[in-house]
Design a protein around this motif. Structure first.
Motif: not given
Lengths: 399, 399, 399, 399
Positions: A176-178, A272-277, B335, D285-286, D290, D304, D315
């Motif tokens: 997962l990346q964002d 597009l998994a926000t927060g998952n760098l 990141p 994840n939005g 997230s 997040f 997080w």
């Protein structure tokens, strides 16, 4: 202008750091980052950094000066023809992997190619075939599936191999990346002609390789898949706010699979998994034990030993930094002193040198043959996703 | 035989990696690990690795060959007299810091010295005085308090500086390791004459420096302290199982302190905290926010923002890998791609070069003046521990 | 108006929930929360909830109605004289513990008293003496050191007792809360006459009890201590923004101690550790293994087994919810289904009933004798903090 | 002998605790665990615990005595005919949900039914239809999807509703347990006739409900699915080691889905994920933020916030125990004092009473209508899994 693309690369730098170029394993010359620091391993030979090749000779020279290469050029053919060059490191965008790798292999150079191996299975097959022919002449191919050499990952594989995990029931892998939200502009990575696919080839390629590497098993079936493009058009950089281009790749591909032994598996890749760098993560649940890995905490492996007395069972966070115990750890620091992303490349560089010097790498190096198997899985996932076998809820019951 | 000791060093390698030697900031030569990889920063000058000095010239040459130094020697005087040498990196055991550093400073060389600055406050004062004299001639002193350059730590300091933490109430710092159990043999580290102290100088030195660095405040009082030696005698390596020597250093020193602003603080250093491989950790609790850092997860800073709406407050794990946002991050990876222990040294090497080239380091570099303040705190802690001001429970109530 | 105080209690509710009152272990009556739900344990007798006593009879009746007590009253003497009442639960503010407990014990009632036992050691001694006298008549005293009955804590004790931790080197205990910032108004808790002390008696009392309970060892020495009041004056509620009162208690007390076996220890209690809601935490580092507990994740115990093969050692998070394996777990839910704060009281209530019925509690119940030992440690810490044995940095070296 | 089954239930106890029985919301009587402790909420009415019904009247009476019910019986019809009974709590095995619920609804009783609603969509439709008819007469139906009332889950929903998550891209839900290994004997849960399905109805039912509840969106498509039975035969308890029975249910069902808005989703349920005791987990994840939740740490929500300044994004672990801020928290403890599994039922019981008393529950209560939508998703997943739309790797490329 061989690997020029119309679209700027959003992460030129990281690509550059992995060195557009050609390496020569001689000890007398300056080293590039990965090969430079091979004092950590003291391998049988030392790599010297011969020439950086780029479409722009000036850029190549600037890069070479900064990173300790002997020279920079735009003349790839000349480099491939130079017998002083023994290893070619292909770090060009995906659409050039096949052309550059095959040319280098046919010129009798060892090749280390970035992942994914290729844009398509057809291209991958051509590369595999070229690697097979080269192999008969003692020429090696390598793919930069760098995560195999993360000590925690290599140790996970050792636990599976030693039987401590037992029968595997379930593999859960995700990457997962964002960084791929609506504000991210076009680049070659969003052009299917150049990149082949989006998150699928970029990220699922890694986790399919990891799952095969750690379990030691092949995937035999993709049971279902879902492909999604969340952002259909993206701004073209340098052309104002309103000029957009069409993204022709997926933003997210999920699929379900079965391993040969019957283990169930899920793979999820998205940008597009926000927060998952950079959440390159797997969980392997077996009869005797389970494993969890998350690259954002790359020095740690979580291990649940189901054979301990039940009162004492728990998820154990093993910091994989013990020399002697954990693969590659002896090259680096005392226990509890983390290594970083780059050390995986340093370790792979050392293993590549070992392989070329006919020594055994610490853990198996992926070659084109191996990467081709990963590519088959990616292809099967796309076939499943595009087969439109989904079940609409409107067909089920009354709403 | 200047820095020969009778006792073998249990961690020769890590000491060696930090290079017994002398560096020369010229770009034409090969680099040592930290200075070698300064392409990450592209600093104003490039360091070239001139000479490794060791008591054993053969070892020095072997080390030099492996790590890319131009030469190895046992003749320190010659090296100090060589005007090509601009910076001397002192990584000898603690009892030689003063002698080597002062000699180098007096020879007009910049000096980067390992921590702790010295065995005693007296020695530290002599070093500080030499550094003061040298400073007037434009000569710099540096101390390898490497953790300051961990991006998460430097970012913690930035949060405090920007006022986001507010008034600080409580600082909790510890440095817990576990390699010093009864089976660990004698080494110079257990000899007070060579090491000065045990966990105190080795570990408390780091966390006192960190606490001062992050809070930007001086400690004004040590309220109480406890010093403990758990293992009084240790096996002497190479002399059979039964020949033991006396450890003359602490295994553990805890102390309580006050900062100038009135903040309360605890510091705990030990080498016998089983399971804590390298737990260099601090917590800073302030009126507007709190911070937590644990070096075993060095890419992360935990941050509690007390000014957020109360429903949304929580400990937030910030992965300090954003170029632009987090100090030093722009030099490394995208990141979520962790850096490791060595990158702190790479960053400090770059800052040292910047300082020598009259550029500003990214965050303040500790010099001997600064390290002397840390040494005063360590001395005050020992005074408190040895003042026997403890209260026995037998004096309190009836048992 | 016996336990009326001029200052409102900031957490009246939680005090109330623990029931200002008197219990009677008969099964025919309605139950209060802790005793009500003793179906979980099916103890030898059932408690019936006889009478709630409060300074305000109306409040007592309202509370009784809501929580299932048979009656409410302001007449404590009548309740103590009623032979139907067998157990008195003292949950009044600290300054009334001695008076109420001693009265109840002398009336021949079992007493369960809230912690801390008393404001001062003198008061605690009187309570202990009363409990000793009562004990000879078969009357029990209990103290609500509820955390002992957290399954993870009781299991930690079992691991120590079974020898799995081995020699203990270091105990690190803290109880960090954050509700005591400058905006928190006056209450009885900030009045030394009523509360005795601040964070010290409220929080250090718990962790000293826990440390003694889990290690099974007594503390023999306080090596140093620090006491701090960060907020000297606080707003008096209901009297406008500007009317303030003087806080006469500590906000924070830290101390260092030695256990009988020589283990080093730190204790830290504060009400101003922003972000630490209720961090009742201990770490015990032993030769064979180490333990960590944090009440905010009360179902988990972290365990580092130093006797495992070194490659597999790590901090293991044991979820202490296995019936049969973990104390009290059989009373509640299937594995992985957390219990909460209240279950500790439910469990203690069951153990109190068992003790009264001459059965063995699952783990030892703290009585006044035991709580008096904890009070001695608290007293020693204050003696150390107030002995002004601190070392000023101004005495050390030259600034 | 209505709900007798030939196979013993492996977790009779937990079923019992949820009370085989019938409740009556009158304040004068003793309470069962969930309704007993409704003093926490002080709802408009108090439930009195009228009668426990079991196939074995003796067991029913024993259970009633222990848990505070007024009476126990085997005569369900009599209970349903008793107008003093207002609410029937159906906690029988799955194959009896439809029969018991429909009978109770038709008798004019409110019904709270355990999940999954039914074995099959057909059965679920009949229940929904009965509930629709009853609703017109003011009779309520409820389903024990208890996790909705976990404060962290209800707060997650509030964050989504308030727009703080923004467009949802990806939902990852799993419910992993590990009690279903080869040693676990037969029970009604492994018999498709009684249970309907295995992990699918038991666990996926929960996470589909949660995903719908938290996102506020319906699922429109199942893109692919995988169903697996790892253990085909299981020992029959009480018939020796070698007598085995055939398990006719899945051990594991994974599926991929799309929400109405286009969000991608994965659902994974298994009873053989070693080390995952009760890992009911979701990640959402939005675009703007997230969320992550894991029931094993049920008091925490990870959040997040993508709208914070980028340097401070991370997080954040929100401990959802703040009265006023977090749903249901005001009923329980001060901040940082965890609640447990049972509190969700206590809260749902309070909401059920509110609903019956025509007050609004804190968050929406799932009724049969709502649970029927969840059942449709489960049915679609089975259709996809059994449609054999998988892609074999043997069809892809050459091996």
């Amino acid at each position: 202008m061989r690997w020029h693309t119309d679209l700027p690369d959003h992460d030129t730098k990281s690509e550059h750091l992995k060195a557009l170029g050609a390496l020569n394993p001689h000890p007398e010359r300056v080293h590039a980052p990965w090969f430079q620091t091979n004092g950590f391993f003291d391998p049988p030979r030392r790599a010297s950094m011969h020439t950086v090749v780029d479409v722009d000779a000036g850029e190549a020279r600037k890069f070479a000066a900064r990173w300790g290469w002997a020279r920079g050029t735009a003349d790839l053919e000349a480099v491939l023809a130079d017998d002083a060059v023994q290893l070619v490191d292909v770090v060009t965008p995906n659409h050039l992997h096949a052309e550059h790798s095959i040319a280098a292999l046919e010129a009798g150079r060892h090749v280390a190619c970035e992942k994914p191996l290729a844009r398509t299975l057809t291209e991958a097959r051509a590369m595999r075939d070229a690697a097979r022919r080269a192999r008969r002449k003692g020429i090696h191919s390598f793919v930069w599936f760098n995560y195999r050499r993360c000590p925690a990952v290599a140790f996970a594989r050792a636990l599976v191999e030693s039987g401590k995990v037992g029968r595997i029931y379930h593999v859960r892998a995700c990457y997962l990346q964002d960084w791929g939200g609506p504000d991210t502009p076009m680049s070659w990575r969003y052009d299917a002609k150049l990149a082949g696919s989006g998150a699928h080839g970029d990220l699922n390629a890694h986790i399919v390789d990891l799952a095969r590497f750690v379990t030691g098993e092949e995937i035999t079936e993709v049971a279902g898949a879902l492909e999604q493009r969340f952002v259909p058009r993206r701004r073209i950089p340098g052309r104002g706010r309103t000029t957009t281009g069409r993204s022709s790749v997926d933003d997210c591909v999920l699929f379900l699979a079965r391993f040969k032994s019957g283990a169930a598996a899920s793979f999820e890749a998205t940008r597009l998994a926000t927060g998952n760098l950079n959440r390159n993560r797997f969980e392997i649940n077996g009869e005797k034990g389970s494993l969890r890995f998350d690259f954002e905490r790359m020095n740690e492996l979580e291990w649940f030993d189901n054979t301990l007395p039940s009162a004492q069972r728990g998820w154990s966070t093993i910091t994989c930094t013990n020399a002697g115990d954990h693969p590659y750890a002896e090259a680096y620091w005392p226990p509890g002193h983390p290594i970083g992303y780059e050390n995986q490349f340093v370790s792979q560089a050392a293993d590549i040198i070992r392989a070329i010097a006919r020594r055994r790498p610490v853990v198996p190096l992926p070659d084109f043959e191996d990467a081709y198997q990963t590519q088959r899985v990616l292809e099967a996932a796309l076939a499943a996703a595009r087969g439109r076998t989904a079940v609409k809820l409107s067909e089920i019951g009354d709403g």
